[in-house]
Scaffold this active site. Structure first.
Site, mmCIF file in Angstrom:
data_model
loop_
_atom_site.group_PDB
_atom_site.id
_atom_site.type_symbol
_atom_site.label_atom_id
_atom_site.label_comp_id
_atom_site.label_asym_id
_atom_site.label_seq_id
_atom_site.Cartn_x
_atom_site.Cartn_y
_atom_site.Cartn_z
ATOM 1 N N HIS A 34 0.953 -1.324 0.180
ATOM 2 C CA HIS A 34 0.052 -0.155 0.147
ATOM 3 C C HIS A 34 0.926 1.202 0.060
ATOM 4 C CE1 HIS A 34 1.112 -0.817 3.933
ATOM 5 N NE2 HIS A 34 1.247 0.386 4.277
ATOM 6 N N HIS A 115 5.257 6.442 -0.975
ATOM 7 C CA HIS A 115 5.901 5.200 -1.099
ATOM 8 C C HIS A 115 5.128 3.838 -0.839
ATOM 9 C CE1 HIS A 115 6.473 5.744 3.158
ATOM 10 N NE2 HIS A 115 6.621 4.247 3.251
#
Lengths: 171, 171
Positions: A34, A115
């Site tokens: 995620h 990220h």
């Protein structure tokens, strides 16, 4: 109860990231790959409806967007997290900003660097080895995001989805 | 791609169920405790928007409801699955019926017996021991359901939520 807000990449990218995480990320079994929009925060279950309502409004004023995953990076020396860098873009920044106002609980320890984690909690030596080899990999992926999710954490550490919020849908 | 439709019980009940699953359910790490509304089915990613749209309509015509978890049962001799029995109710039956029409892919191998799995894939001896001891536990819980979730399965077997559908909300 602990909550967090994330974007799940496409299944293809999640599968690719899990290939690394299986070896390099002890959180592998706790949550699927995620992008964190809002780090874990504490909230009372009674505040959940109100938080969901606010997230629905945040989702409503954004449109589905594409983002670019450009390279393997590391947060060293702050910590030994290796990740796929997501290039900053206006929608991600706006989603982050709107979920970090006085209307939402939670604080961030670090500035927003979008990220997708592929490894963490590695020893310095492991980190150096793994990062040294992974950063050679060329990554150049464009992904579409049309939703984000509010998660909560079970006692065993696993994150479950409470609700999905579709971008550009009426609140 | 493989999809499924489930209801997640409250965190309290999920935590309790996980206490058993950790020991007795090899799928423990793949998905949080749930009531299956629609068993895993194959669908093309291109059909996903249409499936979501139909599920949104199913959700819209149902209201949040309560359900009762009444005892520990087993599917033996069909298979060695031990579960918390969820007493049948009209909304559950209607949700099941409306997601099992010609408009949705997928077939069920068994009739609908709403349940929350707490153990599976046990040997006959293990099953007999565990079931013998668990069925003494008295269970009498009332839970509220106000949503269901469409999940998809990653290559590593883990189920991720694609979308949440709120009962009683306009499609």
């Amino acid at each position: 109860m602990k909550y967090g807000v994330v974007i799940f990449p496409s299944k293809t990218l999640q599968d690719r990231v899990n290939g690394y995480r299986k070896r390099y990320d002890p959180h592998y079994a706790l949550v699927s790959p995620h992008i964190t929009l809002k780090s874990p925060f504490d909230a009372d279950i009674d505040d959940l409806d109100s938080i969901s309502e606010k997230l629905r409004k945040v989702a409503a004023v954004h449109q589905p967007f594409s983002y670019h995953v450009s390279k393997v990076k590391s947060f060293e020396p702050v910590n030994n997290v290796i990740y796929f860098k997501v290039d900053p873009n206006d929608t991600l920044t706006s989603l982050y900003n709107m979920t970090h106002t006085e209307h939402f609980p939670g604080e961030e320890l670090f500035p927003f660097v979008p990220h997708i984690t592929i490894g963490q909690n590695l020893s310095d030596d492991e980190h150096s080895d793994v990062y040294g080899s992974l950063k050679m990999d060329s990554i150049d992926l464009t992904e579409i995001a049309d939703r984000f999710h509010l998660l909560y954490q079970l006692e065993n550490g696993v994150w479950t989805v409470h609700e999905t919020f579709l971008l550009g849908k009426d609140a």
